[in-house]
Scaffold this motif. Structure first.
Motif, PDB file in Angstrom:
ATOM      1  N   LEU A  10       0.873  -1.162   0.000  1.00  0.00           N
ATOM      2  CA  LEU A  10       0.000   0.000   0.000  1.00  0.00           C
ATOM      3  C   LEU A  10       0.915   1.217   0.000  1.00  0.00           C
ATOM      4  CD1 LEU A  10      -2.853   1.215   0.150  1.00  0.00           C
ATOM      5  CD2 LEU A  10      -2.623   1.163   2.656  1.00  0.00           C
ATOM      6  N   VAL A  11       0.713   2.095  -0.984  1.00  0.00           N
ATOM      7  CA  VAL A  11       1.604   3.229  -1.202  1.00  0.00           C
ATOM      8  C   VAL A  11       0.821   4.534  -1.125  1.00  0.00           C
ATOM      9  CG1 VAL A  11       3.142   4.335  -2.904  1.00  0.00           C
ATOM     10  CG2 VAL A  11       3.121   1.839  -2.662  1.00  0.00           C
ATOM     11  N   TRP A  12       1.402   5.508  -0.403  1.00  0.00           N
ATOM     12  CA  TRP A  12       0.867   6.870  -0.346  1.00  0.00           C
ATOM     13  C   TRP A  12       1.653   7.721  -1.326  1.00  0.00           C
ATOM     14  CZ3 TRP A  12       3.909  11.108   0.822  1.00  0.00           C
ATOM     15  CH2 TRP A  12       3.247  12.318   0.964  1.00  0.00           C
ATOM     16  N   THR A  13       0.965   8.627  -2.022  1.00  0.00           N
ATOM     17  CA  THR A  13       1.646   9.569  -2.918  1.00  0.00           C
ATOM     18  C   THR A  13       1.355  10.993  -2.469  1.00  0.00           C
ATOM     19  OG1 THR A  13      -0.212   9.582  -4.476  1.00  0.00           O
ATOM     20  CG2 THR A  13       1.562   7.999  -4.892  1.00  0.00           C
ATOM     21  N   SER A  14       2.304  11.886  -2.708  1.00  0.00           N
ATOM     22  CA  SER A  14       2.177  13.264  -2.239  1.00  0.00           C
ATOM     23  C   SER A  14       1.199  14.081  -3.074  1.00  0.00           C
ATOM     24  CB  SER A  14       3.547  13.957  -2.245  1.00  0.00           C
ATOM     25  OG  SER A  14       4.079  14.000  -3.558  1.00  0.00           O
ATOM     26  N   LYS A  15       0.825  13.558  -4.222  1.00  0.00           N
ATOM     27  CA  LYS A  15      -0.179  14.226  -5.054  1.00  0.00           C
ATOM     28  C   LYS A  15      -0.966  13.169  -5.813  1.00  0.00           C
ATOM     29  CE  LYS A  15       2.613  14.933  -9.195  1.00  0.00           C
ATOM     30  NZ  LYS A  15       3.151  15.861 -10.152  1.00  0.00           N
ATOM     31  N   GLU A  16      -2.079  13.579  -6.339  1.00  0.00           N
ATOM     32  CA  GLU A  16      -2.891  12.665  -7.138  1.00  0.00           C
ATOM     33  C   GLU A  16      -2.129  12.318  -8.413  1.00  0.00           C
ATOM     34  OE1 GLU A  16      -7.330  12.537  -9.181  1.00  0.00           O
ATOM     35  OE2 GLU A  16      -6.914  13.953  -7.565  1.00  0.00           O
ATOM     36  N   VAL A  17      -2.100  11.046  -8.737  1.00  0.00           N
ATOM     37  CA  VAL A  17      -1.396  10.582  -9.930  1.00  0.00           C
ATOM     38  C   VAL A  17      -2.430  10.339 -11.023  1.00  0.00           C
ATOM     39  CG1 VAL A  17       0.112   8.800 -10.871  1.00  0.00           C
ATOM     40  CG2 VAL A  17       0.385   9.544  -8.501  1.00  0.00           C
ATOM     41  N   SER A  18      -2.138  10.842 -12.212  1.00  0.00           N
ATOM     42  CA  SER A  18      -3.106  10.743 -13.305  1.00  0.00           C
ATOM     43  C   SER A  18      -3.267   9.289 -13.760  1.00  0.00           C
ATOM     44  CB  SER A  18      -2.654  11.590 -14.494  1.00  0.00           C
ATOM     45  OG  SER A  18      -1.545  10.980 -15.141  1.00  0.00           O
ATOM     46  N   PRO A  19      -4.455   8.948 -14.237  1.00  0.00           N
ATOM     47  CA  PRO A  19      -4.664   7.601 -14.795  1.00  0.00           C
ATOM     48  C   PRO A  19      -3.701   7.304 -15.942  1.00  0.00           C
ATOM     49  CG  PRO A  19      -6.766   8.685 -14.446  1.00  0.00           C
ATOM     50  CD  PRO A  19      -5.694   9.718 -14.199  1.00  0.00           C
ATOM     51  N   ALA A  20      -3.350   8.324 -16.718  1.00  0.00           N
ATOM     52  CA  ALA A  20      -2.414   8.118 -17.829  1.00  0.00           C
ATOM     53  C   ALA A  20      -1.038   7.711 -17.311  1.00  0.00           C
ATOM     54  CB  ALA A  20      -2.307   9.392 -18.669  1.00  0.00           C
ATOM     55  N   ARG A  21      -0.578   8.327 -16.207  1.00  0.00           N
ATOM     56  CA  ARG A  21       0.730   7.991 -15.634  1.00  0.00           C
ATOM     57  C   ARG A  21       0.712   6.563 -15.072  1.00  0.00           C
ATOM     58  NH1 ARG A  21       5.076   7.955 -17.052  1.00  0.00           N
ATOM     59  NH2 ARG A  21       6.649   7.585 -15.508  1.00  0.00           N
ATOM     60  N   ILE A  22      -0.383   6.204 -14.412  1.00  0.00           N
ATOM     61  CA  ILE A  22      -0.526   4.838 -13.901  1.00  0.00           C
ATOM     62  C   ILE A  22      -0.460   3.843 -15.062  1.00  0.00           C
ATOM     63  CG2 ILE A  22      -2.114   3.209 -12.772  1.00  0.00           C
ATOM     64  CD1 ILE A  22      -0.912   5.169 -10.796  1.00  0.00           C
ATOM     65  N   ALA A  23      -1.150   4.157 -16.150  1.00  0.00           N
ATOM     66  CA  ALA A  23      -1.153   3.270 -17.325  1.00  0.00           C
ATOM     67  C   ALA A  23       0.253   3.138 -17.906  1.00  0.00           C
ATOM     68  CB  ALA A  23      -2.131   3.791 -18.377  1.00  0.00           C
ATOM     69  N   GLU A  24       1.024   4.237 -17.929  1.00  0.00           N
ATOM     70  CA  GLU A  24       2.401   4.178 -18.448  1.00  0.00           C
ATOM     71  C   GLU A  24       3.267   3.256 -17.598  1.00  0.00           C
ATOM     72  OE1 GLU A  24       4.082   8.097 -18.806  1.00  0.00           O
ATOM     73  OE2 GLU A  24       2.390   8.807 -20.016  1.00  0.00           O
ATOM     74  N   ILE A  25       3.117   3.350 -16.282  1.00  0.00           N
ATOM     75  CA  ILE A  25       3.912   2.483 -15.400  1.00  0.00           C
ATOM     76  C   ILE A  25       3.493   1.034 -15.583  1.00  0.00           C
ATOM     77  CG2 ILE A  25       4.296   1.877 -12.973  1.00  0.00           C
ATOM     78  CD1 ILE A  25       4.346   4.937 -12.464  1.00  0.00           C
ATOM     79  N   ASN A  26       2.195   0.788 -15.661  1.00  0.00           N
ATOM     80  CA  ASN A  26       1.716  -0.584 -15.836  1.00  0.00           C
ATOM     81  C   ASN A  26       2.129  -1.182 -17.175  1.00  0.00           C
ATOM     82  OD1 ASN A  26       0.571  -0.558 -13.298  1.00  0.00           O
ATOM     83  ND2 ASN A  26      -1.481  -0.096 -14.024  1.00  0.00           N
ATOM     84  N   ALA A  27       2.421  -0.330 -18.148  1.00  0.00           N
ATOM     85  CA  ALA A  27       2.811  -0.810 -19.482  1.00  0.00           C
ATOM     86  C   ALA A  27       4.333  -0.864 -19.661  1.00  0.00           C
ATOM     87  CB  ALA A  27       2.193   0.093 -20.555  1.00  0.00           C
ATOM     88  N   MET A  28       5.086  -0.561 -18.602  1.00  0.00           N
ATOM     89  CA  MET A  28       6.553  -0.555 -18.728  1.00  0.00           C
ATOM     90  C   MET A  28       7.068  -1.923 -19.147  1.00  0.00           C
ATOM     91  SD  MET A  28       7.808   1.738 -15.479  1.00  0.00           S
ATOM     92  CE  MET A  28       9.536   1.524 -15.863  1.00  0.00           C
ATOM     93  N   ALA A  29       8.072  -1.889 -20.006  1.00  0.00           N
ATOM     94  CA  ALA A  29       8.718  -3.138 -20.431  1.00  0.00           C
ATOM     95  C   ALA A  29       9.471  -3.722 -19.238  1.00  0.00           C
ATOM     96  CB  ALA A  29       9.671  -2.859 -21.582  1.00  0.00           C
TER      97      ALA A  29
END
Length: 115
Positions: A10-29
């Motif tokens: 479970l991770v806390w972030t200092s700001k709201e992370v955009s769905p697009a950024r989450i998708a980029e991380i999930n799609a990382m090679a």
């Protein structure tokens, strides 16, 4: 081949992370390498060194605007807490740097160890 470990955090972030950024991380090679200097929290018992470890899979799921569930599969020996928060720049890249914000780990569970 070294053993792998599967984690959920479970991770806390200092700001709201955009769905697009989450998708980029999930799609990382994967796998992708990270460089980890000996973490500050273990310097008193481990020698100072830079170790290359590999993230074999990464998936972020938004719980609410500032909290994520992080599923990781890593090479054994990876300092997962430090991968999340970056350990003052001692882990490169870190989840925080990939998200472009501060990140901290609130809970960490080992789900599986693959030998």
């Amino acid at each position: 081949e070294t053993k792998r470990k599967f984690y959920r955090a479970l991770v806390w972030t200092s700001k709201e992370v955009s769905p697009a950024r989450i998708a980029e991380i999930n799609a990382m090679a994967t796998p992708f390498p990270i460089d980890q200097d000996t973490p500050v929290r273990v310097l008193h018992r481990r020698s100072l060194a830079t170790r290359v470890r590999h993230i074999h899979s990464i998936k972020c799921t938004v719980v609410n605007p500032r909290f994520l569930l992080l599923d990781l599969q890593t090479e054994a020996g990876t300092y997962v807490k430090e991968f999340v928060h970056g350990d003052l720049g001692r882990t490169r890249p870190s989840l925080g740097s990939l998200l472009h914000c501060d990140a901290d780990i609130l809970q960490l569970d080992v789900d599986q160890v693959e030998v």
